[in-house]
Design a protein around this motif. Sequence first.
Motif, PDB file in Angstrom:
ATOM      1  N   GLY A 109       0.830  -1.202   0.000  1.00 17.13           N
ATOM      2  CA  GLY A 109       0.000   0.000   0.000  1.00 17.13           C
ATOM      3  C   GLY A 109       0.863   1.251   0.000  1.00 17.13           C
ATOM      4  N   GLY A 110       0.246   2.342  -0.484  1.00 15.94           N
ATOM      5  CA  GLY A 110       0.928   3.639  -0.461  1.00 15.94           C
ATOM      6  C   GLY A 110       1.294   4.013   0.968  1.00 15.94           C
ATOM      7  N   LYS A 111       0.529   3.515   1.909  1.00 14.27           N
ATOM      8  CA  LYS A 111       0.792   3.814   3.313  1.00 14.27           C
ATOM      9  C   LYS A 111       2.185   3.338   3.712  1.00 14.27           C
ATOM     10  N   SER A 212       5.205  13.582  -2.797  1.00 12.41           N
ATOM     11  CA  SER A 212       3.972  13.937  -3.487  1.00 12.41           C
ATOM     12  C   SER A 212       3.078  12.692  -3.502  1.00 12.41           C
ATOM     13  N   ASP A 213       2.032  12.752  -2.680  1.00  4.75           N
ATOM     14  CA  ASP A 213       1.122  11.611  -2.543  1.00  4.75           C
ATOM     15  C   ASP A 213      -0.006  11.776  -3.559  1.00  4.75           C
ATOM     16  N   GLU A 214       0.065  10.956  -4.634  1.00  2.00           N
ATOM     17  CA  GLU A 214      -0.850  11.136  -5.770  1.00  2.00           C
ATOM     18  C   GLU A 214      -1.850   9.984  -5.878  1.00  2.00           C
ATOM     19  N   SER A 246      -4.890   1.150  -5.005  1.00  3.41           N
ATOM     20  CA  SER A 246      -6.044   1.043  -4.097  1.00  3.41           C
ATOM     21  C   SER A 246      -7.270   1.805  -4.576  1.00  3.41           C
ATOM     22  N   LYS A 247      -7.093   3.104  -4.813  1.00  3.87           N
ATOM     23  CA  LYS A 247      -8.261   3.958  -5.057  1.00  3.87           C
ATOM     24  C   LYS A 247      -8.669   3.929  -6.523  1.00  3.87           C
ATOM     25  N   ALA A 248      -7.698   3.918  -7.434  1.00  4.62           N
ATOM     26  CA  ALA A 248      -8.033   3.987  -8.858  1.00  4.62           C
ATOM     27  C   ALA A 248      -8.725   2.717  -9.341  1.00  4.62           C
TER      28      ALA A 248
HETATM   29  N1  PLP Z   1      -2.602   8.608   0.924  1.00  5.34           N
HETATM   30  C1  PLP Z   1      -3.832   9.053   1.150  1.00  5.34           C
HETATM   31  C2  PLP Z   1      -4.083  10.504   1.058  1.00  5.34           C
HETATM   32  C3  PLP Z   1      -4.871   8.161   1.473  1.00  5.34           C
HETATM   33  O1  PLP Z   1      -6.111   8.622   1.689  1.00  5.34           O
HETATM   34  C4  PLP Z   1      -4.571   6.781   1.566  1.00  5.34           C
HETATM   35  C5  PLP Z   1      -5.614   5.825   1.973  1.00  5.34           C
HETATM   36  O2  PLP Z   1      -6.633   6.135   2.535  1.00  5.34           O
HETATM   37  C6  PLP Z   1      -3.265   6.368   1.296  1.00  5.34           C
HETATM   38  C7  PLP Z   1      -2.302   7.298   0.981  1.00  5.34           C
HETATM   39  C8  PLP Z   1      -2.842   4.924   1.379  1.00  5.34           C
HETATM   40  O3  PLP Z   1      -3.554   4.051   0.607  1.00  5.34           O
HETATM   41  P1  PLP Z   1      -3.060   2.555   0.404  1.00  5.34           P
HETATM   42  O4  PLP Z   1      -2.163   2.218   1.531  1.00  5.34           O
HETATM   43  O5  PLP Z   1      -4.287   1.738   0.371  1.00  5.34           O
HETATM   44  O6  PLP Z   1      -2.317   2.543  -0.904  1.00  5.34           O
END
Ligand code: PLP
Length: 404
Positions: A109-111, A212-214, A246-248
């Motif tokens: 995950g981006g997290k 940059s969180d895209e 995740s989101k796309a």
């Molecule tokens: N960045 C932002 C702004 C988010 O809202 C989220 C998830 O809610 C994430 C990053 C991380 O998403 P993921 O870990 O599912 O890729």
Amino acid sequence: MNQQKTLTKEEQYLSRRVNSVQESQTMQITGKAKKMQGEGLDVVSLSAGEPDFPTPDFVSAAGIKAINDNFTKYTINSGILELRKAISEKFKRDNNLTYTPDQIIVSNGGKQSIANIFMALLNEGDEVIIQAPYWVSYPEMAHLCDAVAVIIDSDIDSDFKITPAQLEAAITPKTKLFVFNSPSNPTGTVYSEQEIRDLMAVLVGKDIFIISDEIYEHLIYDTVRHFSPASIKELYEQIITVNGVSKAYSMTGWRIGYAAGPKWIIDASGKIQSQTTSNPCSISQKASVAALNGDHGVVENMKAEFLKRRDFMYNELNQIPGIKVNKPEGAFYMLVSVQELMGKTIDGIEMKTSADLATYLLDKYLLATVPGDAFGAEGYLRLSYADSLENLGKAVERLKKAVS
Ligand code: PLP
């Protein structure tokens, strides 16, 4: 900032690090709403942080094929080359960015991508500039690194945007990182290319890195276009671009995100990942290759649906007295101001904070929202429109009744 508080017996055994971190309030309220739904109550939840659509079939099929092919073992720590190549092509195609596969790391995950970078760059006392309202995890990740979150406030009257002067004023000799998030969670705000260029100009030539969180890149409505700060030549070496599926692609549970940037930062981030989690799930990596290389129509369909819902919510909420809205251009959230309701007594309950209002809405009207203090935005509620128009209709009716 880390707060001084009286520790419970258990907390005295726990590390200072974990005691300095707050549990995610979004998770708390979503958990409470789910529990109530489990008890058979007709709760409408506007607290979701994920699209309500299923993962596209062709993506799931690639995951199933990976299982059938026994592609179920450890992979290379930074993610399979096939996926990093697909990400590299995505950056070229969508963002006009050149990142070679060895400048890319795939994470859970981006997290995790963001947490890795924080850990790779931050020492105790380093400052991380974060715009409020912010995604809940940024300041807490800074705390986990014993770093200091420096918050720049913004409000609904400026469409939740900060100015270059505000950014400049927040910089000190201890500033190490600036976290930028457009489209934003929780506000849905999208900065224009010119606004990004003006903001980022402040950081050119400084020893400050930028994340940059895209992650909401593909969920942008109206005429504004997504712009990646790393495409500004002078800043390429200072920026780490984070994104994910995740989101796309409605793949939140598959846990695949990625970071791209200067090789030395990506390598350092890989070191952290190799000693904490190793590679992200092999099956999800194969599914993500299918998502990134596949038909983009699935994303467009989702976006068209979100746009209808955004417009519905904006029009309806605009008519509710005591609630102030702006028109967010991206993601699937609205951060509405309930400042006018603060201090008022509803049903005999004094609404001192937006958390009081959120609790009241959930308990009395079975409507789950997230109070603004979770995002550094007291006086606001975050409403997610990742739900059917039918449920959004119900939500609006309940909100109207509750505050009328
Ligand atoms: N960045 C932002 C702004 C988010 O809202 C989220 C998830 O809610 C994430 C990053 C991380 O998403 P993921 O870990 O599912 O890729």
